[in-house]
Design an enzyme around this catalytic site. Structure first.
Site, PDB file in Angstrom:
ATOM      1  N   SER A 106       0.836  -1.212   0.000  1.00 16.63           N
ATOM      2  CA  SER A 106       0.000   0.000   0.000  1.00 16.63           C
ATOM      3  C   SER A 106       0.871   1.263   0.000  1.00 16.63           C
ATOM      4  O   SER A 106       1.665   1.455  -0.907  1.00 16.63           O
ATOM      5  CB  SER A 106      -0.965  -0.049   1.186  1.00 16.63           C
ATOM      6  OG  SER A 106      -2.006   0.869   1.011  1.00 16.63           O
ATOM      7  N   ASP A 250      -2.345   6.096  -4.253  1.00 13.63           N
ATOM      8  CA  ASP A 250      -1.206   5.419  -3.630  1.00 13.63           C
ATOM      9  C   ASP A 250      -0.793   4.234  -4.513  1.00 13.63           C
ATOM     10  O   ASP A 250      -1.429   3.976  -5.539  1.00 13.63           O
ATOM     11  CB  ASP A 250      -1.557   5.010  -2.193  1.00 13.63           C
ATOM     12  CG  ASP A 250      -2.694   3.999  -2.108  1.00 13.63           C
ATOM     13  OD1 ASP A 250      -3.464   3.894  -3.084  1.00 13.63           O
ATOM     14  OD2 ASP A 250      -2.813   3.312  -1.085  1.00 13.63           O
ATOM     15  N   ASP A 252      -1.159   1.033  -4.595  1.00 13.61           N
ATOM     16  CA  ASP A 252      -2.093  -0.034  -4.971  1.00 13.61           C
ATOM     17  C   ASP A 252      -3.478   0.499  -5.333  1.00 13.61           C
ATOM     18  O   ASP A 252      -4.408  -0.255  -5.567  1.00 13.61           O
ATOM     19  CB  ASP A 252      -2.191  -1.099  -3.880  1.00 13.61           C
ATOM     20  CG  ASP A 252      -2.890  -0.620  -2.623  1.00 13.61           C
ATOM     21  OD1 ASP A 252      -2.711   0.556  -2.256  1.00 13.61           O
ATOM     22  OD2 ASP A 252      -3.610  -1.423  -1.985  1.00 13.61           O
ATOM     23  N   ASP A 254      -5.981   2.186  -3.853  1.00 11.00           N
ATOM     24  CA  ASP A 254      -7.212   2.106  -3.053  1.00 11.00           C
ATOM     25  C   ASP A 254      -7.446   3.382  -2.254  1.00 11.00           C
ATOM     26  O   ASP A 254      -8.436   3.488  -1.533  1.00 11.00           O
ATOM     27  CB  ASP A 254      -7.219   0.867  -2.147  1.00 11.00           C
ATOM     28  CG  ASP A 254      -6.146   0.876  -1.069  1.00 11.00           C
ATOM     29  OD1 ASP A 254      -5.289   1.792  -1.077  1.00 11.00           O
ATOM     30  OD2 ASP A 254      -6.149  -0.034  -0.215  1.00 11.00           O
TER      31      ASP A 254
END
Length: 460
Positions: A106, A250, A252, A254
């Site tokens: 993340s 970010d 990833d 999400d």
């Protein structure tokens, strides 16, 4: 450097020693544990798992280990390659798979990576499930497949197309309204997979896309957490490009942060507020966020004659409460949008689509839209305690001290005053109480935190 084993997965830094960092042996062990847990849980061996990764430098290496280990257990692997967390979540049920593994740390820096674990719905496994997986990893009670029963391996390169088409098909996404506006959009994807997915989505909306850090090579040009202090470059570029909207995700994809036409941050907390405003204007229902998210969401929901509920911190807790309350919209104040019409996971792509629809229909600039919402400021402090202090007892004393106020104890202690709030949460790893506050000014939010630190010290 460290290895963090949690109920939602395993996270650590690449390199170093086994059981202290995320080494190849640790990757194999925890993949084996999750695969074995799924086989035991479903009482069958020939499962199918979807695997996808962000663009981290270590991603390809970790991906090879994960996919080969799953095959070694006799599990069939569908490898999406470079992907996003929400795309993997969408593809698990799309492919009728039995679960999924997302390889991403993340917003952590580039030396980190992680395995995030999904069930057959494409949702994060529960805390109870996670505990069982960790116990299996500890016991290493794995049985690998015989040579004739090894899992098959296939790749897919159409996952972004499928994810985006599902977004375009949503009744609340109005592509024509967005196209009519001809928005100029700057995208900062911190050189990860958002640099592929977000521009691809924006092209469907006829936007002019200016790419900043959209090369998915895993070399993050700034701290990948989308906070104000890390986003100076896009704020400057917004002004020189005379763009309408700035989009920051970010690694990833999400979490979604927005920048207005003047190069000012919209505010991570307000991504969810704006999207909820649009949806609740069109459909009465409930909105959900966690206890540490802005009160602005509650204010907007009540203004629109809708209900608001707060969950314990953590995406799994938000999703559980959203299902219980049949919520129209939910998420977290860190820019995480969860839109159940699509799936129960934080998704920046659907967030972008709903926000741009709202912006187009309101016929306002981003700064004008932001001005329509109540302004709050948040403070974050902590108080370090000696190990001999019982933190739970201390929080109970705080609760009694403020028993005449509106109090929630589902996750630490949250005290809602008339014009501000304070949320106290204990750390699971050290004798610390984290103190979150929100008020109408930054000064007031910080003062509230200091007052609470004084109160806690007086109760020790």
């Amino acid at each position: 450097m460290s290895l963090i084993k949690s109920i939602s997965g395993i996270r650590g830094t690449i390199g170093g020693k086994v059981d202290e960092n995320l080494t190849p042996l640790d990757v194999v062990k925890f993949t084996s544990a999750f695969g074995t847990w799924l086989q035991n849980n479903k009482n069958k061996k020939n499962l199918t798992l979807v695997v996808g990764r962000d663009a981290r430098i270590s991603g390809s290496m970790v991906n090879s280990l994960v996919c080969a280990t799953l095959q070694g257990l006799g599990i069939h692997v569908v490898d999406l390659g470079l992907s996003t967390t929400p795309t993997v979540e969408v593809m698990v049920p799309e492919l009728n798979a039995d679960g999924g593994i997302i390889l991403t740390a993340s917003h952590n820096p580039k030396q980190w990576n992680a395995l995030k674990l999904l069930n057959e719905k494409g949702e994060f496994i529960t805390g109870e499930n996670g505990t069982e997986v960790l116990a299996l990893a500890e016991s290493q009670d794995f049985e690998y497949a015989q040579v004739d029963d090894l899992g098959k391996y296939e790749t897919r390169d159409d996952a972004f197309d499928i994810h985006i088409q599902k977004i375009l098909d949503l009744p609340m996404v109005d592509a024509e309204a967005i196209k009519a506006k001809k928005f100029k959009v700057v995208v900062d994807a911190v050189n990860s997979t958002g640099g592929i997915a977000i521009p691809q989505l924006l092209e469907h909306f006829g936007c002019e896309v200016v790419k900043l850090y959209c090369e998915p090579n895993g070399h993050f040009p700034h701290n990948p957490e989308p906070l104000k202090e890390h986003l100076g470059d896009i704020c400057e570029l917004m002004k020189t490009e005379k763009a309408d909207v700035g989009i920051v995700v970010d690694p990833d994809v999400d979490r979604l942060a927005l920048v207005d036409e003047n190069g000012e941050l919209f505010g991570e907390e307000y991504t969810l507020v704006a999207v909820a405003d649009y949806l609740l204007k069109n459909k009465k229902g409930a909105a959900v966020s966690n206890l540490s998210s802005s009160r602005a969401l509650r204010d907007v929901a009540r203004t629109l004659d809708s209900e608001y509920f707060a969950s314990a911190v953590g995406e799994v807790n938000v999703v559980t409460l959203m299902k219980e309350k049949n919520a129209v919209i939910g998420g977290e104040g860190n820019g995480g949008i969860i839109y159940p019409e699509l799936h129960y996971g934080r998704d920046s792509l659907v967030g972008v689509a709903l926000f741009l629809t709202h912006l187009a229909k309101e016929n306002k600039t981003v700064s004008e839209l932001r001005a329509t919402y109540p302004s709050y400021f948040m403070g974050k402090k902590k108080i370090e305690l000696t190990p001999d202090i019982n933190v739970d007892e201390l929080l109970t004393k705080v609760e009694k001290e403020y028993q005449n106020e509106e109090i929630s104890t589902i996750d630490g202690v949250k005290i809602d005053f008339e014009n501000n709030w304070v949320h106290l949460r204990k750390s699971n790893t050290e004798p610390i109480i984290r103190i979150y506050t929100e008020a109408f000014t930054q000064e007031e939010a910080d003062q509230l935190g200091d007052q609470m630190i004084g109160k806690i010290k007086s109760l020790i």
